[in-house]
Design an enzyme around this catalytic site. Structure first.
Site, PDB file in Angstrom:
ATOM      1  N   HIS A  48       0.740  -1.003   0.068  1.00 52.32           N
ATOM      2  CA  HIS A  48      -0.074   0.092  -0.056  1.00 52.32           C
ATOM      3  C   HIS A  48       0.908   1.457  -0.023  1.00 52.32           C
ATOM      4  O   HIS A  48       1.996   1.175   0.394  1.00 52.32           O
ATOM      5  CB  HIS A  48      -0.729  -0.022   1.364  1.00 52.32           C
ATOM      6  CG  HIS A  48      -2.078  -1.250   1.275  1.00 52.32           C
ATOM      7  ND1 HIS A  48      -2.871  -0.977   1.958  1.00 52.32           N
ATOM      8  CD2 HIS A  48      -2.199  -2.175   0.433  1.00 52.32           C
ATOM      9  CE1 HIS A  48      -3.762  -1.846   1.998  1.00 52.32           C
ATOM     10  NE2 HIS A  48      -3.315  -2.764   0.938  1.00 52.32           N
ATOM     11  N   GLU A  50       1.011   3.836   1.797  1.00 54.63           N
ATOM     12  CA  GLU A  50       1.477   4.234   3.086  1.00 54.63           C
ATOM     13  C   GLU A  50       2.671   3.141   3.606  1.00 54.63           C
ATOM     14  O   GLU A  50       3.763   3.697   4.046  1.00 54.63           O
ATOM     15  CB  GLU A  50       0.422   3.998   4.303  1.00 54.63           C
ATOM     16  CG  GLU A  50      -0.797   4.935   3.912  1.00 54.63           C
ATOM     17  CD  GLU A  50      -1.950   4.018   3.209  1.00 54.63           C
ATOM     18  OE1 GLU A  50      -1.743   3.455   2.211  1.00 54.63           O
ATOM     19  OE2 GLU A  50      -3.084   4.075   3.729  1.00 54.63           O
ATOM     20  N   CYS A  78      -6.125   1.689   6.057  1.00 55.97           N
ATOM     21  CA  CYS A  78      -6.752   0.655   6.562  1.00 55.97           C
ATOM     22  C   CYS A  78      -5.854   0.213   7.789  1.00 55.97           C
ATOM     23  O   CYS A  78      -5.193   0.744   8.215  1.00 55.97           O
ATOM     24  CB  CYS A  78      -6.564  -0.327   5.592  1.00 55.97           C
ATOM     25  SG  CYS A  78      -4.932  -1.156   5.267  1.00 55.97           S
ATOM     26  N   CYS A  81      -2.335  -0.463   7.628  1.00 52.05           N
ATOM     27  CA  CYS A  81      -1.440   0.685   7.667  1.00 52.05           C
ATOM     28  C   CYS A  81      -1.470   1.328   8.891  1.00 52.05           C
ATOM     29  O   CYS A  81      -0.373   2.124   9.063  1.00 52.05           O
ATOM     30  CB  CYS A  81      -2.164   1.286   6.422  1.00 52.05           C
ATOM     31  SG  CYS A  81      -1.654   0.492   4.675  1.00 52.05           S
TER      32      CYS A  81
END
Length: 146
Positions: A48, A50, A78, A81
Site C-alpha cells: 500500500h 502508506e 486501512c 497501514c
C-alpha cells in the site's frame, strides 16, 4: 496533499488503485519519501502507498521509528497501514477521502482507539476529500466500462 495526489495519479497510470502518500519531515518540511500503491506491480498485498513510504522513510532515516515525520495520504488508511503508522511512531496522519468500507482509523476497527495500540498519532481527516475521492471514483468507473 497535492504531492500525495500526484502519487495517486501516477499509481493509477500503472493500473494500481490510485492512492498516494508522502512522508514529510516536520522540522524541515521536506518530503522524505513518496509513493503510491504498488500491490499489482510488486505482487505484494502489503504494498500500500502508506507502507511503501514508511519503508522508504525508515530506510532513509536508518531507524525503525520516525517520530519527526507526518504522513499525508489520499485515502483513510486501512487497519494494516494504521498499525504500521503506529509501530513507526509517526507523529501525525493527514488523510484525504474517508473510507467507510475499508478504513481503519475513523471507520472499521479504529485502530488508534484500541487499548493494544502502542502509539496514537494526531489525525486530520477529510483534507481535500473531494479531490482525493474523485480520482478513485474515476478509476473504478473506467474499470467498470472495460
Amino acid at each position: 496533499m497535492q504531492a500525495a495526489l500526484a502519487e495517486a495519479h501516477a499509481a493509477g497510470t500503472r493500473d494500481e488503485v490510485p492512492i498516494g502518500a508522502v512522508l514529510v519531515d516536520v522540522e524541515t518540511g521536506d518530503i522524505v519519501a513518496r509513493g503510491g500503491n504498488a500491490t499489482i506491480e510488486r505482487a505484494d498485498p502489503t504494498a500500500h502507498a502508506e507502507i511503501m513510504v514508511i519503508r522508504d522513510g525508515c530506510k532513509n532515516a536508518g531507524a525503525q521509528r520516525i517520530p519527526a515525520c507526518d504522513l499525508y495520504v489520499t485515502l483513510e488508511p486501512c487497519a494494516m497501514c494504521a498499525a504500521a503508522i503506529s509501530f513507526a511512531r509517526i507523529r501525525r496522519v493527514v488523510y484525504g477521502a474517508p473510507d467507510p468500507k475499508g478504513g481503519g482509523i475513523d471507520h472499521g476497527g479504529q485502530f488508534f482507539t484500541q487499548p493494544t495500540c502502542h502509539h496514537r498519532p494526531a489525525v486530520a481527516g477529510g483534507i481535500m476529500a473531494d479531490e482525493c475521492g474523485q480520482i478513485l471514483k474515476d478509476f473504478f468507473a473506467a474499470k467498470r466500462k472495460k
